[in-house]
Scaffold this motif. Structure first.
Motif, short mmCIF file in Angstrom:
data_model
loop_
_atom_site.label_atom_id
_atom_site.label_comp_id
_atom_site.label_asym_id
_atom_site.label_seq_id
_atom_site.Cartn_x
_atom_site.Cartn_y
_atom_site.Cartn_z
N VAL A 126 0.84 -1.20 0.00
CA VAL A 126 0.00 0.00 0.00
C VAL A 126 0.87 1.25 0.00
CG1 VAL A 126 -1.87 -1.17 1.24
CG2 VAL A 126 -0.12 0.08 2.53
N GLN A 127 0.24 2.39 -0.19
CA GLN A 127 0.96 3.65 -0.04
C GLN A 127 1.50 3.76 1.39
OE1 GLN A 127 -0.96 7.29 -1.58
NE2 GLN A 127 -2.58 5.94 -2.34
N LYS A 128 2.67 4.34 1.53
CA LYS A 128 3.27 4.51 2.85
C LYS A 128 2.34 5.30 3.77
CE LYS A 128 7.37 6.31 5.21
NZ LYS A 128 6.64 7.26 6.09
N GLU A 129 1.65 6.30 3.22
CA GLU A 129 0.74 7.11 4.02
C GLU A 129 -0.34 6.24 4.67
OE1 GLU A 129 -2.71 10.54 3.43
OE2 GLU A 129 -1.43 9.96 1.75
N ILE A 130 -0.88 5.28 3.93
CA ILE A 130 -1.90 4.39 4.46
C ILE A 130 -1.31 3.49 5.54
CG2 ILE A 130 -3.50 2.51 3.92
CD1 ILE A 130 -4.43 5.20 2.91
N GLY A 131 -0.14 2.93 5.28
CA GLY A 131 0.51 2.10 6.28
C GLY A 131 0.79 2.86 7.56
N ASP A 132 1.26 4.10 7.41
CA ASP A 132 1.52 4.94 8.59
C ASP A 132 0.25 5.17 9.39
OD1 ASP A 132 4.17 5.13 7.88
OD2 ASP A 132 4.01 7.16 7.02
N ARG A 133 -0.85 5.42 8.70
CA ARG A 133 -2.11 5.69 9.40
C ARG A 133 -2.62 4.45 10.13
NH1 ARG A 133 -5.72 8.24 4.80
NH2 ARG A 133 -7.32 8.21 6.44
N LEU A 134 -2.49 3.30 9.52
CA LEU A 134 -2.96 2.06 10.15
C LEU A 134 -2.15 1.72 11.40
CD1 LEU A 134 -3.62 -0.10 6.98
CD2 LEU A 134 -5.35 0.57 8.66
#
Length: 278
Positions: A131-139
């Motif tokens: 996934v996009q890093k932004e999504i991983g960071d948010r999760l």
């Protein structure tokens, strides 16, 4: 075949990333894996080599003939269609391993995991997603961090999330404009207890809709501000707290302390993947 922008296609070409995805999936003979957007088959090949069965869902029909010729076997099933419109339960998959199209990440996570009010049951054993890093960071975000939001709370309610590896743009052809990450999601066998999952969903949506507002003001369309402040005191939190300051446990407790308006009360919804009649 060239990648098509309208399908959000970026071909993963890093053998190292592919190997780490396969290792994180902990595949065994008897596993039945859902792959979303197999593209040209870079991930499909090692998935089949592991001995697992693979159900691949591809939207781009021009790729389907190539995939069928390349991987056609009794352990490979190809479905041409939109993953978001597909009923996943009849597929019988116990794991998901995929380089998912970034333009449908939000809806796809909901389709794969369900929601707080309607968690997917039976749940997948684990999901290995690029996934996009932004999504991983948010999760994976902790309370109080910039990345922490409603997605963080919902995701952590439904599953644990761990980083497998970082994926730079040059690992793809064509390279995307964002950094990426492989994550491992393991849905909880037993979900946190909450009296009204739908009420919790409503509070989260409203609470994080205006992040700069104090929670008492952000929720005032649902609950009297004084009631929110009193609940925060009972939780040992600052009465001026904003939504991102509260952990999952705090949100669970808050949903129990705050009185649910009568108009929001409704019959429990059936789990995702099942009908109201079972």
């Amino acid at each position: 075949m060239r990648a098509r922008k309208r399908f959000g296609q970026h071909w993963l070409r890093s053998e190292s990333v592919l190997a780490q995805m396969i290792a994180a999936a902990e595949l065994h003979a008897g596993d039945r894996v859902l792959e979303i957007g197999p593209g040209r088959g870079a991930l499909t090949r090692p998935l089949l080599a592991s001995g697992a069965e693979v159900v691949a869902v591809e939207l781009d029909r021009d790729l389907c003939g190539q995939l069928q010729r390349q991987f056609g076997s009794e352990r490979f099933q190809l479905i041409a269609g939109d993953i978001l419109r597909l009923d996943l339960a009849p597929l019988g998959c116990n794991k998901v391993v995929a380089n998912i199209p970034y333009n449908i990440t939000g809806p796809l996570l909901g389709h794969l995991l369900g929601s707080i009010a309607r968690p997917r049951r039976p749940a997948f054993e684990r999901l290995i997603l690029l996934v996009q890093k932004e999504i991983g960071d948010r999760l994976m975000a902790a309370p109080g961090s910039k990345a922490y939001g409603a997605l963080s709370v919902r995701g952590q309610f439904l599953a644990t999330c761990e980083k497998v590896c970082a994926v730079p743009p040059h690992a793809f052809q064509p390279p995307p404009k964002v950094d990426s990450v492989v994550i491992c999601l393991r849905p909880h066998a037993t979900l946190p207890k909450v009296r009204s999952p739908q009420w919790l969903e409503t509070l989260l949506k409203q609470g994080f809709a205006t992040r700069r507002k104090m929670l008492a003001n952000a929720l005032k369309s649902l609950v009297e501000p004084d009631q929110v402040r009193q609940a925060l005191r009972q939780l040992g939190r600052d009465v001026n707290s904003r939504a991102e300051a509260l952990s999952l446990e705090d949100w669970l407790a808050l949903s129990e302390l705050l009185q649910q308006p009568r108009q929001d009360q409704q019959d429990p919804q059936p789990p995702a993947g099942r009908s109201a009649n079972g």
